[in-house]
Design a protein around this motif. Structure first.
Motif, mmCIF file in Angstrom:
data_model
loop_
_atom_site.group_PDB
_atom_site.id
_atom_site.type_symbol
_atom_site.label_atom_id
_atom_site.label_comp_id
_atom_site.label_asym_id
_atom_site.label_seq_id
_atom_site.Cartn_x
_atom_site.Cartn_y
_atom_site.Cartn_z
ATOM 1 N N GLY A 63 -2.555 16.191 12.702
ATOM 2 C CA GLY A 63 -1.752 14.902 12.364
ATOM 3 C C GLY A 63 -2.458 13.754 11.785
ATOM 4 N N ALA B 172 -2.659 14.082 8.026
ATOM 5 C CA ALA B 172 -1.611 13.817 7.241
ATOM 6 C C ALA B 172 -1.116 12.262 7.701
ATOM 7 N N GLY B 173 -1.833 11.609 8.708
ATOM 8 C CA GLY B 173 -1.620 10.153 8.501
ATOM 9 C C GLY B 173 -0.700 9.622 9.669
ATOM 10 N N ARG B 174 -0.346 10.584 10.456
ATOM 11 C CA ARG B 174 0.393 10.460 11.697
ATOM 12 C C ARG B 174 -0.121 9.093 12.579
ATOM 13 N N GLU B 175 0.762 7.880 12.671
ATOM 14 C CA GLU B 175 0.381 6.641 13.250
ATOM 15 C C GLU B 175 0.339 6.708 14.801
ATOM 16 N N THR C 94 -1.389 5.631 3.239
ATOM 17 C CA THR C 94 -0.308 5.864 3.951
ATOM 18 C C THR C 94 0.023 7.228 3.882
ATOM 19 N N PRO C 95 0.876 7.729 4.924
ATOM 20 C CA PRO C 95 1.299 9.119 4.690
ATOM 21 C C PRO C 95 1.801 9.475 3.405
ATOM 22 N N GLU C 96 2.737 8.550 2.902
ATOM 23 C CA GLU C 96 3.479 8.966 1.513
ATOM 24 C C GLU C 96 2.396 8.980 0.337
ATOM 25 N N ALA D 210 0.411 12.367 0.342
ATOM 26 C CA ALA D 210 1.216 13.196 -0.038
ATOM 27 C C ALA D 210 1.178 13.304 -1.436
ATOM 28 N N VAL D 211 1.059 12.119 -1.937
ATOM 29 C CA VAL D 211 1.058 12.141 -3.572
ATOM 30 C C VAL D 211 -0.135 12.600 -3.946
ATOM 31 N N PHE E 243 8.253 9.915 9.906
ATOM 32 C CA PHE E 243 6.999 10.517 9.723
ATOM 33 C C PHE E 243 7.088 11.935 8.748
ATOM 34 N N LEU F 243 9.407 12.611 6.844
ATOM 35 C CA LEU F 243 9.745 12.341 5.046
ATOM 36 C C LEU F 243 8.547 11.576 4.748
ATOM 37 N N ARG F 244 7.894 10.591 5.278
ATOM 38 C CA ARG F 244 6.671 9.978 4.518
ATOM 39 C C ARG F 244 5.748 11.141 4.330
ATOM 40 N N SER F 245 5.639 12.173 5.076
ATOM 41 C CA SER F 245 4.769 12.981 4.945
ATOM 42 C C SER F 245 4.860 14.049 3.734
ATOM 43 N N ARG F 246 6.011 13.951 3.268
ATOM 44 C CA ARG F 246 6.260 14.535 2.002
ATOM 45 C C ARG F 246 6.354 13.847 0.817
ATOM 46 N N GLY F 247 5.937 12.604 0.896
ATOM 47 C CA GLY F 247 5.815 11.794 -0.197
ATOM 48 C C GLY F 247 6.744 10.630 -0.639
ATOM 49 N N VAL F 248 7.903 10.618 0.502
ATOM 50 C CA VAL F 248 9.054 9.749 0.454
ATOM 51 C C VAL F 248 8.384 8.401 0.883
ATOM 52 N N SER F 249 8.539 7.136 0.218
ATOM 53 C CA SER F 249 8.288 6.114 0.624
ATOM 54 C C SER F 249 8.805 5.522 1.920
ATOM 55 N N GLU F 250 8.079 4.665 2.610
ATOM 56 C CA GLU F 250 8.587 4.303 3.934
ATOM 57 C C GLU F 250 10.045 3.790 3.591
#
Lengths: 259, 436
Positions: free
Chosen positions: A45, A48-51, A71-73, A76-77, B381, B383-390
């Motif tokens: 977690g 992956a960046g879980r807050e 950030t988590p996104e 991922a990028v 989380f 969705l964001r963990s897959r690269g989707v912006s918040e």
């Protein structure tokens, strides 16, 4: 690729990780084993960046970049992917729309061209074969009403579509019967590549019969207490985790584990 | 008396004296209805928070206003729905924008005021007979002051496949005014219809609409009510449905516009085996107050009612849902369920939800439920963990909550419009281009 140094983390004021070190290079598969409550899922977690997890000390760099600052996104990028132990159901969001949105978000952020719905569907269909997923799942809401095995397959499908550099599989075997486990493991093995690293978190050795790791680490009380090759997993299978917790070997250096 | 009461009273008195707007030559039953409406309004006045039906929605903002009669206006260049459609502007019939082509045999659609002059006998048995809510201030006000509205009639057994559109446009410039559209829909035995009421506008004004709908035995009606009034507007809507035996009524209420918008749906399940299925979606932002009151009168045996209403509230907006189910003594085998779910997107958004079941019979199946929640962190989380912006993840989850109500809208072109209108109101909704 990934370097973890002295990582400490807590959840709700409770310290879980007590100074964890790990080095992962491209192409390697690392298994992280350990009893319940040892901090395996917390590590997944945190990466992956879980807050809900607060990092209180330590450093994590991913390809030279401070991963914890992202950030988590953004992670991922950069190519970090977490396959969830408990994939989340999202009623109302179509599985294929979700996958395409994620896929194109990554492409966009990397300055690559997005795929339209038709082209993406072709790609997704092809990847669905990898995890033997029924095409009808494309039309359903994300994980909604999926069985345990279907949810895990959906995680691997996402991994196959998003093609991360570092995949963290958190107890991807939990709740799977032997057939489902084989499908999931075959999917994971098909995605092994010299450019991709994997961290496989599991409680049981069983998974490692199907996904052969290069390195095995054992966690207890929030740190890695011993590391070795695949034979370490077999020893754990024979002796259980008790001996690790009772007579922790002299602090092993995970950094020494090299192929 | 408040300013609004005074100005409405003045208009009502002028109406009684037959001056200004009052249509000439109205049949005596309409005069009687208007007189009764005037008396009721003058007696009840604008409801306050002490009124049971208005406990959560203050009319103080409305009461402070002075309303003139509706201004004359040209038809604004709005994207009108396809024919057959009736268009009203500021409560008045707009023949130029109306297009009745494609109206099937056995279906009539036109100006109610015209019908009252030309063939009052067709209206008399229904008008004021369906909207029977007692001491209803706004219903009474509408009856006293309406100028026009739609009359829709379907003969027995007519399966009307085309969607019938009623469009109410309001354009305000200058003095504040009130329009009181009055509609009557009469659906014959076994007839089938899809009817859309659209309210759109810009500026500050009051729309106080009443729609009476009578369904004959075995009739089937889908009714979509889409409210996109201007952000400064006051919108009050009363939909009163009376159902014959084994008739089916499906209603969607989409509430998006207005600074204060209240829709009441009152359904009388007055004969055996009637069923109604009501859905609603309110999407509020800023300081909007979006209020729904649903009253279902189970007056006969073996009737079914379903209610699913959802609210999405952002900014400092307020949602109100009151669902009242009244099961009368003789209404055995009643099956009623009610769900109201709300998604609060900000700290300042609030919702008041109140189920009310009055059951005078022990052979019934009644349930109610509801939720008030926020965006779930685990979904966000994921969705964001897959690269989707918040921002996109929040918009996706909000849309996921609301979308099944939009999917209920039957006519395809309307559903597309509603989808755009709803996503357009969500924070970062423009990111949802793939679904919109």
């Amino acid at each position: 690729m990934l370097s973890i140094q002295g990582l400490k983390a807590s959840v709700a004021e409770r310290d879980i990780l007590h100074g964890l070190d790990l080095e992962v290079r491209a192409g390697e598969v690392h298994a992280i084993m350990g009893p319940n409550g040892s901090g395996k899922s917390t590590l997944a977690g945190v990466l992956a960046g879980r807050e809900t997890y607060a990092v209180t000390a330590g450093k994590v760099t991913f390809e030279g970049e401070d991963l914890l600052a992202l950030t988590p996104e953004k992670r991922a990028v950069r190519g970090v992917f977490l396959a969830f132990q408990y994939p989340v159901e999202i009623p109302g969001v179509g599985n294929m729309y979700f996958l395409r949105t994620a896929f194109n978000a990554l492409r966009r952020a990397r300055g690559e061209e997005e795929l339209d719905a038709m082209d993406f569907l072709a790609l997704a269909r092809e990847r669905m074969k990898l995890v033997k997923m029924d095409p009808s799942f494309a039309n359903r809401s994300v994980n909604e009403g999926f069985s345990g095995g279907e949810k895990k397959r959906n995680e691997i499908l996402q991994m196959a579509v998003l093609e991360p550099k570092l995949a963290i599989l958190d107890e991807v075997d939990s709740g799977l019967d032997i057939d489902a486990l084989r499908v999931v493991a075959d999917g994971v093995n098909a995605l092994r590549s010299p450019e991709r690293a994997m961290i496989v978190v599991t409680h049981y050795q069983r998974l490692l019969d199907y996904i052969r790791p290069d390195h095995v680490h054992v966690m207890a009380n929030g740190r890695i207490v011993t590391s070795g090759g695949p034979e370490l997993a077999l020893e754990l299978e024979k002796r259980g985790y008790g001996w690790i917790e009772k007579e922790p070997p002299a602090r092993p250096a995970a950094v020494e584990a090299r192929p | 008396m408040t300013l609004a009461e005074q100005s409405f009273a003045d208009q009502l008195e002028k109406g009684a004296a037959g001056v200004e707007w009052r249509p000439t030559g109205e049949p005596s039953f309409v005069c009687a209805l208007r007189a009764a409406g005037r008396d009721t309004f003058l007696r009840t006045k604008l409801p306050t928070l002490k009124h049971e039906d208005w406990r959560y929605t203050s009319l103080a903002g409305l009461a402070a206003q002075h309303f003139g009669p509706a201004a004359r206006a040209l038809v604004p260049a709005a994207d009108l729905p396809p024919a057959p459609r009736l268009v009203f502007v500021n409560g008045r019939f707009a023949p130029g924008a109306t297009d009745l082509s494609g109206l099937p045999t056995g279906v009539r659609m036109g100006s109610l005021a015209l019908a009252l002059r030309e063939r009052p006998a067709a209206v008399e048995p229904f008008m004021g007979q369906v909207a029977t809510a007692r001491d209803h201030a706004f219903g009474a006000l509408n009856t006293g002051l309406f100028e026009d509205g739609a009359l829709v009639e379907l003969e027995d057994g007519v399966p009307c496949a085309v969607t019938l559109h009623l469009v109410f446009l309001t354009t305000a410039s200058g003095a504040l005014f009130a329009a009181h559209p009055r509609n009557l829909v009469v659906v014959g035995k076994g007839a089938r219809a899809t009817l859309v009421e659209s309210y759109r506008g810009a500026g500050a004004y009051l729309v106080n609409a009443v729609t009476e709908m009578a369904l004959g035995e075995g009739a089937q009606v889908e009714h979509d009510r889409v409210q996109e009034d201007g952000q400064q507007a006051f919108h009050l809507g009363l939909l009163q449905v009376s159902q014959g035996a084994r008739s089916r009524f499906t209603g969607q209420s989409i509430a998006l516009g207005g600074q204060l918008a209240r829709v009441e749906a009152r359904v009388l399940l007055g004969a055996e085996g009637a069923a109604c299925d009501l859905h609603g979606l309110y999407v509020g932002g800023g300081k909007q107050v979006l209020d729904h009151l649903v009253y279902i009168d189970h007056a006969s045996p073996r009737c079914v009612s379903r209610e699913v209403f959802k609210g999405v509230l952002d900014g400092a907006s307020r949602g109100v849902f009151a669902g009242r189910v009244h099961v009368r003594e003789g209404a055995q085998k009643t099956d009623a369920s009610q769900v109201n779910s709300n998604l609060l997107l900000s700290e300042d958004a609030t919702v008041d939800t109140k189920p009310q079941l009055e059951i005078l019979n022990d052979d019934v199946k009644c349930s109610h439920g509801g939720t008030v929640g926020q965006i779930r962190e685990d979904q966000l989380f994921y969705l964001r963990s897959r690269g989707v912006s918040e921002a996109l993840a929040r918009a996706m989850l909000t849309w996921a909550f609301a979308s099944d109500m939009v999917q209920r809208v039957g006519p395809e072109e309307l559903r597309v419009r509603v989808r755009r209108a709803v996503t357009g109101r969500l924070a970062n909704g423009e990111l949802l281009r793939e679904v919109a």
